[in-house]
Write a protein that holds these residues in place. Structure first.
Motif, PDB file in Angstrom:
ATOM      1  N   TYR A   1      30.212  40.022  42.870  1.00 57.07           N
ATOM      2  CA  TYR A   1      29.015  40.279  43.685  1.00 57.07           C
ATOM      3  C   TYR A   1      29.683  40.719  44.856  1.00 57.07           C
ATOM      4  O   TYR A   1      30.351  40.623  45.472  1.00 57.07           O
ATOM      5  CB  TYR A   1      28.823  39.088  44.027  1.00 57.07           C
ATOM      6  CG  TYR A   1      27.799  39.183  43.090  1.00 57.07           C
ATOM      7  CD1 TYR A   1      26.272  39.226  43.006  1.00 57.07           C
ATOM      8  CD2 TYR A   1      28.098  37.548  42.012  1.00 57.07           C
ATOM      9  CE1 TYR A   1      25.393  38.576  41.884  1.00 57.07           C
ATOM     10  CE2 TYR A   1      27.479  37.785  41.077  1.00 57.07           C
ATOM     11  CZ  TYR A   1      26.677  37.549  40.558  1.00 57.07           C
ATOM     12  OH  TYR A   1      25.989  37.657  39.563  1.00 57.07           O
TER      13      TYR A   1
ATOM     14  N   TYR B   1      25.605  29.027  39.749  1.00 56.28           N
ATOM     15  CA  TYR B   1      26.451  29.673  40.921  1.00 56.28           C
ATOM     16  C   TYR B   1      25.628  28.418  42.263  1.00 56.28           C
ATOM     17  O   TYR B   1      24.850  28.092  41.497  1.00 56.28           O
ATOM     18  CB  TYR B   1      25.649  31.320  41.398  1.00 56.28           C
ATOM     19  CG  TYR B   1      26.070  32.259  40.237  1.00 56.28           C
ATOM     20  CD1 TYR B   1      27.122  32.787  40.353  1.00 56.28           C
ATOM     21  CD2 TYR B   1      25.619  32.787  39.671  1.00 56.28           C
ATOM     22  CE1 TYR B   1      27.179  33.765  39.053  1.00 56.28           C
ATOM     23  CE2 TYR B   1      25.267  33.533  38.625  1.00 56.28           C
ATOM     24  CZ  TYR B   1      26.477  34.208  38.526  1.00 56.28           C
ATOM     25  OH  TYR B   1      26.788  35.306  37.800  1.00 56.28           O
TER      26      TYR B   1
ATOM     27  N   PHE C   1      32.130  36.113  46.157  1.00 55.70           N
ATOM     28  CA  PHE C   1      30.949  36.928  46.625  1.00 55.70           C
ATOM     29  C   PHE C   1      31.005  37.342  48.064  1.00 55.70           C
ATOM     30  O   PHE C   1      31.822  36.821  49.114  1.00 55.70           O
ATOM     31  CB  PHE C   1      30.180  35.791  46.904  1.00 55.70           C
ATOM     32  CG  PHE C   1      29.503  34.817  45.974  1.00 55.70           C
ATOM     33  CD1 PHE C   1      27.907  35.520  45.065  1.00 55.70           C
ATOM     34  CD2 PHE C   1      29.512  33.722  44.998  1.00 55.70           C
ATOM     35  CE1 PHE C   1      27.460  34.956  44.098  1.00 55.70           C
ATOM     36  CE2 PHE C   1      29.427  33.928  43.792  1.00 55.70           C
ATOM     37  CZ  PHE C   1      27.802  34.101  42.941  1.00 55.70           C
TER      38      PHE C   1
END
Length: 311
Positions: free
Chosen positions: A51, A259, A288
């Motif tokens: 991400y 997640y 992330f």
């Protein structure tokens, strides 16, 4: 007959909308940083594993509700109307939650305070609200964790101080009028951070067992035929020997990926399963933005993403 036809037509349209998004879509993650004072942060992923922060990890919406003005635990879904609907935690100790909507995730409606537990004078909090659309009843359910001191004996001596949470919910069709809050889940322990999603013809609910003594602080899963009631005894923990919270789920290939915030180690983790029974820890495979806190995932069209990347 007409009512049944209308339901199946609505369900068909809802499914078609999400199929079209899935055919040319990305994963979007809504989250907060630090204590939630600066508001909404977004990140996106092409593959569901890595991400990248949007707008250089700057806030896209600053909170204005409650004396604390927080925007923690943001949850966004795209509704049957095509708009994005978001709820969040506004305070550590208010009896309501925040709500706003958007057509593009950039321009947001006026922030609205929903006093979901105002009728409970002793309620301590409303934490980590989420939204799920119930196509069968053609309504949204909004659910969150609240402690009402003395309401439940089980878990009162094993939680964190005075907190002994249970899950509650309201329903709405238009985000203007709401039902009276009702109990969603109680299985004789302090529970928080629920996230409900549709699996075939039944609903699954991820949740956090908040028991501190003896320590649990893990994630579990439970199932029901309904989005708002009837959830079963929770499974054994699906996470490992670490403290986890804030679960959110995405379909990535043939797997369900959950997640979660490994909040004591200040990292994010994930577990994956093909059948929602056997789980594999894949924390080493997900990436992330640094400092990310409790968030939720959804899929959006690439056309929706492009203006966000231009910010």
């Amino acid at each position: 007959m007409k009512r049944r036809f209308s339901f199946f037509l609505l369900l068909f349209c809802f499914a078609c909308m999400h199929v079209s998004i899935a055919q040319d879509s990305v994963y979007l993650f809504a989250y907060f940083n630090n204590n939630g004072k600066d508001g909404l942060h977004l990140a996106y992923s092409e593959d569901g594993y890595t991400y990248k922060a949007i707008k250089n990890d700057k806030s896209l919406l600053r909170p204005v509700l409650s004396k604390d003005s927080l925007m923690r635990d943001p949850c966004i879904i795209q509704g049957i109307d095509g708009r994005f609907h978001m709820v969040w935690t506004v305070s550590w100790n208010d009896r309501g939650i925040g709500y706003a909507s958007s057509s593009d995730l950039i321009h947001w409606s006026e922030q609205q305070y929903i006093p979901v537990m105002a009728h409970e004078d002793s309620a301590l909090n409303c934490w980590a609200p989420e939204i799920t659309y119930d196509a069968k009843k053609q309504q949204y359910i909004i659910y969150w964790a609240t402690t009402i001191p003395g309401r439940f004996a089980a878990g009162s001596q094993s939680g964190d101080g005075r907190y002994n949470h249970r899950m509650y919910y309201v329903s709405t069709k238009d985000f203007r009028s709401f039902s009276q809050a009702q109990l969603l889940y109680d299985y004789d322990f302090s529970v928080i951070d629920a996230s409900i999603f549709l699996v075939g013809k039944r609903y699954a609910m991820l949740l956090k067992d908040e028991t501190k003594t003896p320590p649990q602080k893990n994630l579990r899963i439970t199932f029901s035929k309904h989005a708002h009631k009837g959830f079963s005894k929770p499974s054994a923990p699906i996470t490992g020997k670490y403290w986890a919270e804030g679960p959110t789920v995405a379909r990535v290939g043939e797997q369900w990926v959950v997640y979660f915030d490994k909040y004591t180690s200040h990292t994010y983790g994930a577990v994956a399963s093909k059948d929602l029974i056997q789980w594999e820890d894949i924390s080493d495979k997900v990436h992330f933005p640094k400092g990310i806190r409790h968030g939720t995932v959804l899929r959006i069209s690439r056309a929706t993403l492009l203006p966000l990347l231009a910010l």
